[in-house]
Design an enzyme around this catalytic site. Structure first.
Site, PDB file in Angstrom:
ATOM      1  NE  ARG A 224      -4.173  -1.108  -0.022  1.00 17.41           N
ATOM      2  CZ  ARG A 224      -4.477  -2.013  -1.041  1.00 17.41           C
ATOM      3  NH1 ARG A 224      -3.420  -2.560  -1.955  1.00 17.41           N
ATOM      4  NH2 ARG A 224      -5.441  -2.868  -0.913  1.00 17.41           N
ATOM      5  CG  HIS A 272      -3.549  -0.498  -7.018  1.00 19.08           C
ATOM      6  ND1 HIS A 272      -3.720   0.129  -5.878  1.00 19.08           N
ATOM      7  CD2 HIS A 272      -3.559  -1.746  -6.759  1.00 19.08           C
ATOM      8  CE1 HIS A 272      -4.376  -0.629  -4.907  1.00 19.08           C
ATOM      9  NE2 HIS A 272      -3.729  -2.111  -5.563  1.00 19.08           N
TER      10      HIS A 272
HETATM   11  N1  LIG Z   1      -0.879  -3.990  -5.298  1.00 18.13           N
HETATM   12  C1  LIG Z   1      -1.880  -4.776  -5.585  1.00 18.13           C
HETATM   13  O1  LIG Z   1      -2.324  -5.070  -6.863  1.00 18.13           O
HETATM   14  C2  LIG Z   1      -2.337  -5.583  -4.561  1.00 18.13           C
HETATM   15  C3  LIG Z   1      -3.059  -6.713  -4.581  1.00 18.13           C
HETATM   16  C4  LIG Z   1      -3.437  -7.457  -3.471  1.00 18.13           C
HETATM   17  C5  LIG Z   1      -2.881  -7.230  -2.175  1.00 18.13           C
HETATM   18  N2  LIG Z   1      -2.155  -6.014  -2.125  1.00 18.13           N
HETATM   19  C6  LIG Z   1      -1.545  -5.615  -0.748  1.00 18.13           C
HETATM   20  O2  LIG Z   1      -1.118  -6.673  -0.286  1.00 18.13           O
HETATM   21  C7  LIG Z   1      -1.377  -6.993   1.084  1.00 18.13           C
HETATM   22  C8  LIG Z   1      -0.990  -8.169   1.636  1.00 18.13           C
HETATM   23  O3  LIG Z   1      -1.896  -9.259   1.208  1.00 18.13           O
HETATM   24  P1  LIG Z   1      -1.749 -10.585   1.729  1.00 18.13           P
HETATM   25  O4  LIG Z   1      -2.798 -11.390   1.212  1.00 18.13           O
HETATM   26  O5  LIG Z   1      -0.369 -11.377   1.679  1.00 18.13           O
HETATM   27  O6  LIG Z   1      -2.104 -10.300   3.508  1.00 18.13           O
HETATM   28  P2  LIG Z   1      -1.791 -11.148   4.683  1.00 18.13           P
HETATM   29  O7  LIG Z   1      -1.770 -12.829   4.309  1.00 18.13           O
HETATM   30  O8  LIG Z   1      -2.599 -10.992   5.808  1.00 18.13           O
HETATM   31  O9  LIG Z   1      -0.031 -10.975   4.984  1.00 18.13           O
HETATM   32  C9  LIG Z   1       0.231  -9.799   5.575  1.00 18.13           C
HETATM   33  C10 LIG Z   1       1.630  -9.966   5.897  1.00 18.13           C
HETATM   34  O10 LIG Z   1       1.999  -8.717   6.688  1.00 18.13           O
HETATM   35  C11 LIG Z   1       2.481  -8.927   7.933  1.00 18.13           C
HETATM   36  N3  LIG Z   1       2.502  -7.817   8.686  1.00 18.13           N
HETATM   37  C12 LIG Z   1       1.079  -6.955   8.996  1.00 18.13           C
HETATM   38  N4  LIG Z   1       1.368  -6.025   9.774  1.00 18.13           N
HETATM   39  C13 LIG Z   1       2.949  -6.236  10.033  1.00 18.13           C
HETATM   40  C14 LIG Z   1       3.786  -5.354  11.041  1.00 18.13           C
HETATM   41  N5  LIG Z   1       3.320  -4.503  11.653  1.00 18.13           N
HETATM   42  N6  LIG Z   1       5.138  -5.802  11.293  1.00 18.13           N
HETATM   43  C15 LIG Z   1       5.384  -7.054  10.600  1.00 18.13           C
HETATM   44  N7  LIG Z   1       4.789  -7.656   9.877  1.00 18.13           N
HETATM   45  C16 LIG Z   1       3.424  -7.148   9.484  1.00 18.13           C
HETATM   46  C17 LIG Z   1       1.565 -10.020   8.594  1.00 18.13           C
HETATM   47  O11 LIG Z   1       2.296 -10.660   9.798  1.00 18.13           O
HETATM   48  P3  LIG Z   1       1.661 -11.940  10.228  1.00 18.13           P
HETATM   49  O12 LIG Z   1       1.967 -13.163   9.246  1.00 18.13           O
HETATM   50  O13 LIG Z   1       2.587 -12.000  11.583  1.00 18.13           O
HETATM   51  O14 LIG Z   1       0.236 -11.847  10.590  1.00 18.13           O
HETATM   52  C18 LIG Z   1       1.748 -10.986   7.369  1.00 18.13           C
HETATM   53  O15 LIG Z   1       2.995 -11.828   7.080  1.00 18.13           O
HETATM   54  C19 LIG Z   1      -2.668  -6.361   1.182  1.00 18.13           C
HETATM   55  O16 LIG Z   1      -2.968  -6.056   2.704  1.00 18.13           O
HETATM   56  C20 LIG Z   1      -2.725  -5.339   0.064  1.00 18.13           C
HETATM   57  O17 LIG Z   1      -2.646  -4.168   1.143  1.00 18.13           O
HETATM   58  C21 LIG Z   1      -1.670  -5.200  -3.143  1.00 18.13           C
END
Ligand SMILES: NC(=O)c1ccc[n+]([C@@H]2O[C@H](COP(=O)([O-])OP(=O)(O)OC[C@H]3O[C@@H](n4cnc5c(N)ncnc54)[C@H](OP(=O)(O)O)[C@@H]3O)[C@@H](O)[C@H]2O)c1
Length: 309
Positions: A224, A272
Site C-alpha cells: 500500500r 495498481h
Molecule cells: N498492488 C496490488 O495489486 C495488491 C493486490 C493485493 C494485495 N495487495 C496488498 O498486499 C497486502 C498483503 O496481502 P496478503 O494477502 O499477503 O495479506 P496477509 O496474508 O494478511 O499478510 C500480511 C503480512 O504482513 C505482515 N504484517 C502485518 N503487519 C505487520 C507489522 N506491523 N509488522 C510486521 N509484519 C506485519 C503479517 O504478519 P503475520 O504473518 O505475523 O500476521 C503478514 O505476514 C494487502 O493487505 C494489500 O494491501 C496489493
C-alpha cells in the site's frame, strides 16, 4: 434478506452474472441501487464510500472484494462490531507473484540501466551478480509474500521474509517484529513490501528504515502507498542510498499527472495493477465466505480489526 454488491462499474458487470449463477434466487442489490437499506444483511464491497456500511442497520457480514481491507476500516463510521472477510484467491496470489518476480528480475538484471543506455545508443557492460548473490527481503510474509518468496527462491535468489509473528518456512530465513526489522533491512539489496496498511505499517518505509538498507539497494512497493514516505524515497534516490524504486501503490491514486514519480528516471510506476481481483476465480472465495457465515462456521479469512489486517 439481501446482498449488497458495491464495486466499480466495470467490476459490477463481471460480478453480476457470476453471483446470480453461483447464488441463484438471492436478492442482490447492485450499488447504487440499494432499495431498502434495512433489507441488507451481507455486503460485498470494494472501496465503499464512507458511511455506506454504517447506513445498513441489519448488516451482519462484510466481504471485501480485494485483499486489502484498509479502505473499509479507515472509515470512522465503519461498524467495528461486524465480521470482515478479506479475499484470498489463488489467481490473485499467482498474479502478485508474477509481478514481484518480474520486477525483481528487472532490478537484478539492471533493466533500468540498460534501457537508459539503449536510449543513448550506448554499448556498455556492467558486472552482473547471479541470483544466489542477490539478497531479497520481503516485508509482509503472509499469503502473497510467502508465495512470491518461494518463487524467487526457486529462481535462486537469497530470499528472507519479515512478518509480525515468527514463521517457519523451509529454506527461507525469517525475521519477526520490530526486533527483526533492522536485520532484514541490513541484508536486502532488493526490498519488496507486501505489507497491509495499518497504524503500525503507516510510514514504515521512511528515511530511517531506507537508510538501513545496503547502499544502492532498490525497493518494490506493492502493498500500500501509505507504507512509504514519498519525500524520503526521493531523498534516498537523490543521495544514492537507493538505486531504484518500483511502485504499484501510492498515497493518492490515480497518481496525479504532475507527481514527480512519473518522470523520475529511477522510478518505475504501474497503476495498481499488480494483482487485480479476478471475479471469475474470486467468486469461489466469496461464496465460501457466505456459506461459512450462514452455517455459523468460523470465517476462514476473517480479519482481526485490532491488528488492522
Ligand atoms: N498492488 C496490488 O495489486 C495488491 C493486490 C493485493 C494485495 N495487495 C496488498 O498486499 C497486502 C498483503 O496481502 P496478503 O494477502 O499477503 O495479506 P496477509 O496474508 O494478511 O499478510 C500480511 C503480512 O504482513 C505482515 N504484517 C502485518 N503487519 C505487520 C507489522 N506491523 N509488522 C510486521 N509484519 C506485519 C503479517 O504478519 P503475520 O504473518 O505475523 O500476521 C503478514 O505476514 C494487502 O493487505 C494489500 O494491501 C496489493
Amino acid at each position: 434478506m439481501a446482498i449488497l454488491v458495491r464495486a466499480g462499474a466495470k467490476a459490477l458487470d463481471s460480478w453480476r452474472p457470476l453471483l446470480e449463477t453461483a447464488l441463484p434466487g438471492r436478492d442482490f442489490r447492485f450499488f447504487p441501487e440499494l432499495g431498502d437499506p434495512a433489507a441488507i444483511d451481507i455486503a460485498l464491497v470494494w472501496q465503499p464510500e464512507p458511511g455506506l456500511l454504517s447506513g445498513l442497520p441489519k448488516l451482519e457480514l462484510i466481504v471485501c472484494l480485494g485483499a486489502g481491507v484498509d479502505a473499509i476500516i479507515r472509515d470512522p463510521s465503519f461498524p467495528r462490531h461486524l465480521p470482515v472477510v478479506r479475499l484470498v484467491d489463488p489467481y490473485m496470489t499467482a498474479a502478485m507473484s508474477e509481478y514481484v518476480v518480474f520486477q525483481v528480475l528487472c532490478l537484478h538484471r539492471q533493466g533500468l540501466v540498460y534501457s537508459a543506455q539503449q536510449r543513448r545508443s550506448e554499448w556498455r557492460e556492467h558486472p552482473q551478480k547471479n541470483a544466489g548473490e542477490r539478497p531479497v527481503g520481503i516485508l509482509g510474509f503472509g499469503t502473497l509474500g510467502q508465495d512470491a518468496g518461494k518463487k524467487l527462491k526457486a529462481l535462486g535468489f537469497d530470499v528472507a521474509g519479515w512478518s509480525r509473528s515468527a514463521k517457519n518456512v523451509p529454506c527461507i530465513p525469517t525475521y519477526a517484529g520490530a526486533a527483526g526489522l533492522d536485520a532484514i533491512l541490513a541484508r536486502s539489496e532488493i526490498l519488496v513490501s507486501l505489507l497491509p496498511l495499518t497504524r503500525d505499517t503507516d510510514g514504515l518505509l521512511n528515511a530511517r528504515t531506507l537508510a538501513r538498507l545496503p547502499r544502492g539497494a532498490a525497493i518494490v512497493n506493492v502493498g500500500r502507498g501509505g507504507t512509504l514516505i514519498e519525500a524520503d524515497l526521493l531523498a534516498a534516490l537523490d543521495s544514492g542510498q537507493l538505486s531504484a524504486a518500483v511502485l504499484d501503490v501510492f498515497h493518492t491514486e490515480p497518481l496525479p499527472p504532475d507527481h514527480p514519480f512519473w518522470r523520475h528516471p529511477r522510478i518505475v510506476v504501474t497503476p495498481h495493477i499488480a494483482a487485480d481481483t479476478h471475479p471469475a476465480t474470486a467468486i469461489a472465495a466469496v461464496v465460501e465466505a457466505i456459506r461459512e457465515f450462514e452455517a455459523g462456521l468460523p470465517l476462514t479469512n476473517r480479519i482481526d480489526l485490532d491488528r488492522g489486517y
